[in-house]
Design an enzyme around this catalytic site. Structure first.
Site, PDB file in Angstrom:
ATOM      1  N   GLU A  51       6.727   4.155  -0.130  1.00  0.00           N
ATOM      2  CA  GLU A  51       5.571   5.014  -0.397  1.00  0.00           C
ATOM      3  C   GLU A  51       4.754   5.312   0.859  1.00  0.00           C
ATOM      4  OE1 GLU A  51       6.459   2.427  -2.188  1.00  0.00           O
ATOM      5  OE2 GLU A  51       6.593   3.024  -4.293  1.00  0.00           O
ATOM      6  N   PHE A 113       0.684  -5.398 -16.140  1.00  0.00           N
ATOM      7  CA  PHE A 113       1.781  -5.321 -15.181  1.00  0.00           C
ATOM      8  C   PHE A 113       1.600  -4.103 -14.271  1.00  0.00           C
ATOM      9  CE2 PHE A 113       6.140  -3.792 -14.134  1.00  0.00           C
ATOM     10  CZ  PHE A 113       6.431  -4.792 -13.219  1.00  0.00           C
ATOM     11  N   GLN A 114       1.670  -4.329 -12.968  1.00  0.00           N
ATOM     12  CA  GLN A 114       1.511  -3.291 -11.947  1.00  0.00           C
ATOM     13  C   GLN A 114       0.174  -2.565 -12.042  1.00  0.00           C
ATOM     14  OE1 GLN A 114       5.220  -0.983 -11.848  1.00  0.00           O
ATOM     15  NE2 GLN A 114       5.956  -2.490 -10.365  1.00  0.00           N
ATOM     16  N   LYS A 163      -1.144   6.192 -17.633  1.00  0.00           N
ATOM     17  CA  LYS A 163       0.114   6.685 -18.184  1.00  0.00           C
ATOM     18  C   LYS A 163      -0.094   7.456 -19.494  1.00  0.00           C
ATOM     19  CE  LYS A 163       4.858   5.342 -19.098  1.00  0.00           C
ATOM     20  NZ  LYS A 163       5.862   4.264 -19.112  1.00  0.00           N
ATOM     21  N   MET A 482       2.781  -1.595  24.638  1.00  0.00           N
ATOM     22  CA  MET A 482       1.343  -1.436  24.861  1.00  0.00           C
ATOM     23  C   MET A 482       0.631  -2.785  24.767  1.00  0.00           C
ATOM     24  SD  MET A 482      -0.902   0.616  25.815  1.00  0.00           S
ATOM     25  CE  MET A 482      -0.746   2.370  25.513  1.00  0.00           C
TER      26      MET A 482
HETATM   27  C1  LIG Z   1       0.880  -0.977  12.056  1.00  0.00           C
HETATM   28  C2  LIG Z   1       0.440  -1.406  13.401  1.00  0.00           C
HETATM   29  N1  LIG Z   1       0.502  -2.706  13.756  1.00  0.00           N
HETATM   30  C3  LIG Z   1       0.108  -3.094  14.997  1.00  0.00           C
HETATM   31  C4  LIG Z   1      -0.361  -2.193  15.907  1.00  0.00           C
HETATM   32  C5  LIG Z   1      -0.817  -2.650  17.282  1.00  0.00           C
HETATM   33  N2  LIG Z   1       0.050  -2.060  18.333  1.00  0.00           N
HETATM   34  C6  LIG Z   1      -0.330  -0.978  19.034  1.00  0.00           C
HETATM   35  S1  LIG Z   1       0.829  -0.464  20.114  1.00  0.00           S
HETATM   36  C7  LIG Z   1       1.870  -1.707  19.670  1.00  0.00           C
HETATM   37  C8  LIG Z   1       3.232  -1.825  20.311  1.00  0.00           C
HETATM   38  C9  LIG Z   1       4.139  -0.737  19.897  1.00  0.00           C
HETATM   39  O1  LIG Z   1       5.440  -1.012  20.333  1.00  0.00           O
HETATM   40  P1  LIG Z   1       6.508   0.141  20.445  1.00  0.00           P
HETATM   41  O2  LIG Z   1       6.530   0.939  19.213  1.00  0.00           O
HETATM   42  O3  LIG Z   1       7.802  -0.445  20.886  1.00  0.00           O
HETATM   43  O4  LIG Z   1       5.884   1.075  21.554  1.00  0.00           O
HETATM   44  P2  LIG Z   1       5.726   0.825  23.135  1.00  0.00           P
HETATM   45  O5  LIG Z   1       4.304   0.482  23.379  1.00  0.00           O
HETATM   46  O6  LIG Z   1       6.660  -0.278  23.523  1.00  0.00           O
HETATM   47  O7  LIG Z   1       6.093   2.131  23.732  1.00  0.00           O
HETATM   48  C10 LIG Z   1       1.281  -2.512  18.695  1.00  0.00           C
HETATM   49  C11 LIG Z   1       1.910  -3.704  18.117  1.00  0.00           C
HETATM   50  C12 LIG Z   1      -0.447  -0.852  15.471  1.00  0.00           C
HETATM   51  N3  LIG Z   1      -0.937   0.098  16.268  1.00  0.00           N
HETATM   52  N4  LIG Z   1      -0.020  -0.483  14.244  1.00  0.00           N
END
Ligand SMILES: Cc1ncc(C[n+]2csc(CCOP(=O)(O)OP(=O)(O)O)c2C)c(N)n1
Ligand SMILES: [Mg+2]
Lengths: 575, 163
Positions: A51, A113-114, A163, A482
């Site tokens: 979803e 439920f749900q 529903k 990052m």
């Molecule tokens: C759902 C979610 N969880 C955690 C984060 C925190 N976060 C920001 S950038 C990042 C790393 C992303 O890794 P990747 O997709 O491999 O991108 P890269 O920075 O390596 O290019 C994280 C964990 C986020 N933005 N969104």
């Protein structure tokens, strides 16, 4: 008048609202609705595999087409799975309608439920929500929901339907309301003329002007007006991450993106400007660098926004203008044409020569760490060249997102599809599906990171089912890049839970397992030819797994707690 | 500064939680809150007291106005207004205390609405300050229970908050 059940009314109302496509996933509470879908062919339903992906796909559809995205999910886990996507749309003001099933009205409150209180759970991240009480209310509620979602500052609206309100055995006359009256909801239209005049006066007396625009220009379909105004004035302009494409990146007046990973010239021009025209942007902390007392110290701030609450929220506006961006800009253009005052050309020349000096720093130049290593920036540049800048580019969150924003020059609005406000990893791939449904013939690219991609990889199956020829370019740095960059810069290089090289899947094989094409690129000299090969597959989804320099950082980067002029420019240079 | 904001909103389920939710979500405080339907059953009037500098109050009123269920609102403290709060208070009243408490009640123009051999239940209306002063005047170890309605208010003169 047709006699319809509640489920049929819902689908008919969507059709009457002009909806062609909805993204959803079935379950007990929405089975009557799914049966109504089965019996018609006007509204197409796309079956996603989670979803959250339904909401992001509807979001990508909305961002690229300007039409509202529509989602249908079941109660309980279906509804809660949708929440991240609703919050993503909310933060970026994206028009979206989310229809969630609910348990029978007699069961509500019994922990059936749900059962979850969807109206309650989603309350802080929706523009508005409705709980349907009886089937006859469905047409009016749908009409109101679309009106609210798409006007003013757009946003997601939830319709929760028990529903029993969709019971196929109970048929009632259906009529779609033409007009609706909402005494408690008004939309600001034109800006205040006196304020607009004040703003124009300030612009025409500026010595060091700057234009800064955000997602509001794109949502408000005001790119043309923005370009006309900017060219007429000859002022420098920058876009936020959300605003890219509102002004052509290839134009010489464009200084690049601003903010945390904005260009040196854009951030310097922001800091030293004397008049700042902010349009459809919200002065958020990724732009102002959190300490707003250091923000644009010399500037008179003119702020145009459709949302009065966005004005003077973080930075006090000297001239606030509440209104829809397009008509406000038109009025500005008109006033400038009629004014006896003219732009201070001399001062502007001096200002531009200062900006040109800043530009000479060439802050986005890339220095490869070794000859054969692929730099992530070069991947984006190659994709730009091969697609001739014509692609719709969605992205996830991380370094790859910033590289995409910095190096893919967007000349048109609605081409850059990214989760700016919430920063939702997992957004990019399903959003690219939404784009492809909106524009079946267009190039829909998702520039992602391996971490983000893993968050919604199940959509490979959806893409196979609907034959979506998306091109996924994964800047694989084998890390949550990052996060790792912040750990390098602020935590002494301690990579706490940000690396996982040994456990990554073979992405091209993963793509192939679903019947797609997988391409791996490991050496710099393969980059261009293999990317071209990928884009040559017109009818197939191609996953391009590019092994990039795992140690690269995104620069420039704002120095925390500083002003906009304070930036780290490379691993060894600061302003 | 303390502000009294009166909000006219749709008398719909969910409307109240949207208003209250806004305050917790945006880290604004609510000191008191009262809500009831108006003479027009389709509308509720909600009055709340909050505090903050001008910029904060401006944000609060802007965000309240954005809530789809909110029809109109007024910051009563911006102009001349009447503010009232009702308090029911149960106090210990034995022996000589009884006469003394009764005197205080008279001075504050309250009334004793219920009593037992040991307890008075007093009703008092007025500004929040007045109610605070009454509690202070009773002294320590007397008050058994306090039920206050929160502040309600209305503008002076011909100004109205209506459709
Ligand atoms: C759902 C979610 N969880 C955690 C984060 C925190 N976060 C920001 S950038 C990042 C790393 C992303 O890794 P990747 O997709 O491999 O991108 P890269 O920075 O390596 O290019 C994280 C964990 C986020 N933005 N969104
Ligand atoms: Mg990564």
């Amino acid at each position: 008048m047709d006699q319809l059940s509640g489920g049929e009314m819902l689908i008919r109302a969507l059709h009457d609202e002009g909806v062609e496509i909805i993204f959803g996933y079935p379950g007990g509470a929405v089975l009557h609705i799914y049966d109504a879908i089965f019996h018609q062919d006007k509204v197409e339903h796309i079956l996603v595999r989670h979803e959250q992906a339904a909401t992001h796909a509807a979001d990508g559809y909305a961002r690229s087409s300007g039409k509202p995205g529509v989602v249908l999910v079941t109660s309980g886990p279906g509804a809660t799975n949708a929440v991240t996507g609703i919050a993503t749309a909310y933060m970026d003001s994206i028009p979206m309608i989310v229809i969630s099933g609910q348990v029978d009205s007699r069961m509500i409150g019994t922990d059936g439920f749900q059962e979850t209180d969807m109206v309650g759970i989603s309350r802080p991240v929706v523009k508005h929500s409705f709980m349907v009480r009886k089937a006859q209310d469905i047409p009016l509620i749908v009409r109101k929901a679309f009106h609210i979602a798409t006007t003013g500052r757009p946003g997601p609206v939830v319709i929760d339907i028990p529903k029993d309100a969709t019971d196929p055995k109970v048929k009632q006359p259906y009529e779609y309301p033409e007009d609706i009256k909402l005494r408690s909801y008004t939309v600001p239209a034109k800006g205040h003329s006196g304020q607009i005049k004040k703003a124009v006066d300030a612009l025409l007396t500026a010595k060091r002007p700057m234009i800064y625009t955000g997602g509001g220009v794109i949502q408000g379909n005001a790119s043309e007006q923005l370009s006309e105004l900017t060219r007429k004035l000859g002022f420098p302009i920058t876009n936020t991450l959300m605003g890219l494409g509102a002004y052509p990146a290839s134009d010489k007046q464009f200084l690049g993106m601003l903010g945390m990973h904005g260009t040196y010239e854009a951030n310097m021009a922001m800091h030293y400007c004397d008049v700042l025209l902010g349009i459809g942007a919200r002065f958020d902390d990724r732009v102002t660098n959190s300490d707003t007392s250091k923000f644009c110290p010399d500037a008179t701030i003119l702020h145009v926004d459709i949302d009065p609450a966005s004005i003077s929220k973080t930075v006090t506006a000297d001239v606030p203008i509440v209104g829809s961006v397009a008509p406000v800009l038109e009025e500005m253009i008109d006033l400038i044409d009629k004014s006896d005052k003219k732009v201070d050309k001399k001062a502007l020349e001096v200002w531009w020569s200062q900006i040109d000096q800043w530009r000479e720093k060439d802050c986005l130049k890339v220095t490869p760490s070794a000859e054969s290593i692929i730099m992530p920036q070069d991947v984006v540049k190659a994709a730009f060249e091969i697609t001739k800048g014509e692609a719709y580019v969605s992205s996830d969150v991380g370094q790859h997102q910033m590289f995409a924003a910095q190096y893919y020059g967007f000349d048109k609005p609605r081409r850059w599809i990214n989760s700016g406000g919430l920063g939702t990893m997992g957004f990019g791939f399903p959003a690219a599906m939404g784009v492809q449904f909106a524009y079946p013939g267009a190039i829909s690219v998702c520039i992602t990171g391996e971490g983000s991609f893993l968050m919604n990889q199940q959509e490979f199956a959806t893409c196979m089912q609907y034959q979506l020829p998306i091109k996924i370019i994964c800047l694989n740095n084998q890390a949550l890049g990052m996060v790792k960059q912040w750990q390098d810069m602020q935590y002494g290089g301690r990579h706490s839970h940000s690396t996982y090289a040994e456990s990554l899947p073979d992405f091209s094989k993963l793509a192939e397992a679903y019947g797609h094409v997988g391409i791996k690129i490991e050496k710099a000299d393969e980059l261009y030819p293999k990317l071209e090969e990928a884009f040559a597959f017109k009818d197939k989804l191609v996953f391009v797994d590019v092994l990039v320099d795992p140690n690269e950082h995104v620069y420039p980067m704002a120095i925390k707690g500083g002003a906009m002029k304070d930036m780290v420019l490379s691993k060894s240079e600061r302003t | 500064m303390r502000h009294i904001i009166s909000v006219l909103m749709e008398n719909e389920p969910g409307a109240l939680s949207r208003v209250v939710g806004l305050f917790s979500q945006r880290n604004y405080n609510i000191d008191s809150l009262t809500v009831a339907p108006t003479e027009d059953q389709s509308l509720s009037r909600l009055t709340l007291t909050t505090s903050g500098d001008d910029a904060r109050i401006e944000q609060i009123t802007k965000h309240l106005n954005k809530i789809v269920d909110v029809v109109k609102l007024v910051d009563l403290t911006e102009g001349a207004h009447i503010e009232r709060e009702l308090m029911l208070i149960k106090v210990k009243a034995v022996g000589a205390q009884r006469a003394e408490i009764k005197r205080s009640v008279d001075i504050f123009r309250g009334s004793v609405v219920d009593l037992t051999a040991n307890v008075f239940t007093i009703q008092l209306t007025g500004t929040g300050d007045k109610l605070d002063s009454f509690i202070a005047a009773l002294g320590d170890n007397v008050v058994l229970e306090v039920a206050r309605t929160g502040v309600s208010g209305i503008s002076r003169g011909e100004k109205t908050l209506a459709l």
